[in-house]
Design an enzyme around this catalytic site. Sequence first.
Site, PDB file in Angstrom:
ATOM      1  N   GLY A 209      -9.228  49.238 -87.911  1.00 48.66           N
ATOM      2  CA  GLY A 209      -8.085  48.992 -88.778  1.00 48.66           C
ATOM      3  C   GLY A 209      -7.903  47.500 -89.003  1.00 48.66           C
ATOM      4  O   GLY A 209      -8.864  46.731 -89.079  1.00 48.66           O
ATOM      5  N   SER A 210      -6.661  47.073 -89.051  1.00 41.77           N
ATOM      6  CA  SER A 210      -6.355  45.707 -89.492  1.00 41.77           C
ATOM      7  C   SER A 210      -6.753  44.606 -88.522  1.00 41.77           C
ATOM      8  O   SER A 210      -6.759  43.430 -88.899  1.00 41.77           O
ATOM      9  CB  SER A 210      -4.863  45.589 -89.808  1.00 41.77           C
ATOM     10  OG  SER A 210      -4.551  46.347 -90.962  1.00 41.77           O
ATOM     11  N   VAL A 211      -7.088  44.922 -87.250  1.00 42.51           N
ATOM     12  CA  VAL A 211      -7.558  43.841 -86.385  1.00 42.51           C
ATOM     13  C   VAL A 211      -8.897  43.302 -86.891  1.00 42.51           C
ATOM     14  O   VAL A 211      -9.270  42.156 -86.591  1.00 42.51           O
ATOM     15  CB  VAL A 211      -7.673  44.292 -84.906  1.00 42.51           C
ATOM     16  CG1 VAL A 211      -6.293  44.557 -84.318  1.00 42.51           C
ATOM     17  CG2 VAL A 211      -8.586  45.493 -84.739  1.00 42.51           C
ATOM     18  N   PHE A 212      -9.622  44.098 -87.692  1.00 43.00           N
ATOM     19  CA  PHE A 212     -10.882  43.616 -88.262  1.00 43.00           C
ATOM     20  C   PHE A 212     -10.646  42.525 -89.307  1.00 43.00           C
ATOM     21  O   PHE A 212     -11.569  41.776 -89.650  1.00 43.00           O
ATOM     22  CB  PHE A 212     -11.669  44.772 -88.878  1.00 43.00           C
ATOM     23  CG  PHE A 212     -13.069  44.401 -89.295  1.00 43.00           C
ATOM     24  CD1 PHE A 212     -14.054  44.202 -88.351  1.00 43.00           C
ATOM     25  CD2 PHE A 212     -13.383  44.243 -90.637  1.00 43.00           C
ATOM     26  CE1 PHE A 212     -15.347  43.846 -88.724  1.00 43.00           C
ATOM     27  CE2 PHE A 212     -14.675  43.888 -91.027  1.00 43.00           C
ATOM     28  CZ  PHE A 212     -15.661  43.692 -90.065  1.00 43.00           C
ATOM     29  N   LYS A 213      -9.427  42.417 -89.796  1.00 40.76           N
ATOM     30  CA  LYS A 213      -9.115  41.351 -90.751  1.00 40.76           C
ATOM     31  C   LYS A 213      -9.335  39.963 -90.156  1.00 40.76           C
ATOM     32  O   LYS A 213      -9.518  38.989 -90.898  1.00 40.76           O
ATOM     33  CB  LYS A 213      -7.671  41.500 -91.246  1.00 40.76           C
ATOM     34  CG  LYS A 213      -7.454  42.750 -92.107  1.00 40.76           C
ATOM     35  CD  LYS A 213      -5.990  43.013 -92.388  1.00 40.76           C
ATOM     36  CE  LYS A 213      -5.802  44.296 -93.204  1.00 40.76           C
ATOM     37  NZ  LYS A 213      -4.388  44.676 -93.382  1.00 40.76           N
TER      38      LYS A 213
END
Length: 484
Positions: free
Chosen positions: A217-221
Site C-alpha cells: 500500500g502507501s508505504v511503497f510511496k
Amino acid sequence: MNRELKRVSVLVVLMFVALFVSTSIIQVFQADNLSADPRNARTLYDGYDVQRGSILVAGQPVAESVASDDRYKYQRTYSNGELYAAVTGYFAIGGAPTGIEGALNSDLSGTAGSQFLDRISRIVTGEAPRGDSVELTIDPVVQQAAWDALGDLQGAVVAVDPKTGAILAMVSKPSFDPNPIASHDSDASDAAYSGLLDDPSQPLQNRAIEGDLNPPGSVFKLVVSSAALNGGKYTPDSEFPNPSTYQLPGTDTFINNSEGGSCGGGDTATIATALRLSCNIPFAELGGALGEDTIAAMASAYGFGQDVSIPMSVTPSTYPAGLDAGQLALSSFGQYEDRVTPMQMAMVSAGIANGGVVMQPNLVKQVLAPDLTVRSTFTPTEFSRPISDNTSATLTQMMVNGVENGAASNARIDGVSVAGKTGTAENGGDDPYTLWFTGFAPADDPQVAIAVVVENGGGLGQDGFGNLVAAPIAKQVIEAVLNR
C-alpha cells in the site's frame, strides 16, 4: 591357467577399487548429506550428546540445553518461548531446526570450522563437548513492547538501529511455544508440530521476514518518492494534476484517493502534499512519469529482490516487471503485485534515517565460546546507498510533516520529532485490508527505524486503516526505545 588367474586377479582388484570409491564417496563427499538426513538416528543421538550452546538476550538465555535422564542427554528449553519464537525458532528431535537454531546450528552444536581446535582439545583432555552460545542484538524491553503493542492482532513488528542495522525487536503473531516441539517424546513433538501446521492462523509463519507477503500500500510511496527526488528531475514542490478520480491508462477502471475527493484541494497537488496526505492519484501519475525501470531500480537498491540474511534468510520483497500503463499506475502506490516483508520496509525507513545508507540488518551481536570468550562479534556492514544525503534529508522532512499534520498523525510523540508513513493496502474483493506503518525517530538523530504490519484489517475488515491501527503500535515501540 595363468590367463584365468589374471582375470580373477583383475576382477578382485576392480572390486576393491569399486569398494574404495564407494566408501570414499559415502564417508567424504556424502558426509554432510548423511549427517543432515533426519533418518540418520546415530547423527541425531550424537547431536544430543553435545550440550548445545545457549541463545542469549541481554546476557540471559532464552534458549538453553539442560541435562536430561533419557538417551538424548540434553533437553532444549525455551524461556518466554512465544515472545522469542520468531527469533529463536526451534530445535526438535525430528526435522530441521529453524530460526537462529537453524541458521547458526553449527556454532550452537559445536561443529563449526572455528571450533575445530576446541574439539581436538576436548578429545585430548576428555572434557565434555559443548557448543558456542549466541548473543542476539534484541533488546528485551523493546521486544516486550512490540509484543504487547501488537496484542491479539495478526501481523509483525520489526525495529532496527538505522545506524548499525542491529535488530532491536522482531515479533510475529500469532506465535507459538517451541517447548512442546522440542520434547524428547517424538509422538508429543509430532503432535505439537502438526497442530501448529494445521492451524489456519499459521503461527509457524514468521511474518516479519517470510511467508505469504503482503501488498505494501502507501508505504511503497517512500520508494517512489525516493526515485523521483534522487533523480534530480523532481522536487517536493513538483506538481501533478489533481482530479478526484483517475482513469487507469488503457482501462475502464477508475481509482480514488483514500479519503475521496482531490488531494488537498486545488487544481494541482505537489509530491510533498501527496505523501503527507497519502494520496493515490498523484502517485499514480508520478509513477507513470518515472517509468517502471526507474522505480524498479530504486526498489532493488533498497533491497527488493535481493538475498538478505539476518542470518536467517529473508524472503525477497518484489516489485513486478513487464507492467502496462495501468499496472504501473497501481504499483506506484503499493498495489497490483507489489509484495513486501516488514523487514524490507524497515530497511527503507532505516536507509532514509541514516543519510541514504542502508545497513545490513543483523540479529547476532556476538558468538561466545563455552568459556565465554568472544569467538566473533557483529560488525556493522553497509548494504546499499539507494539515495543521497540530500534526498534523505528531504524525505525525512516530508515524513515528519506526515506525522505532524498528515495521514500518520497517530504516531505523534510529545517532545519527539517522528518521521513516518502509513499504508492501507487492498487485497481484492471484500477481503480485509492490510495495515502498515513505517518510520523512525527522533528525526534529527534516529535511534530506531520501525515497520509494523497488521493483517486481516486489524479485525475491522475494510474499515481499518494504517493510521488507526498500525501507527499507535509503532508509537509504543518507539517510546520503548527512547525511554530505555
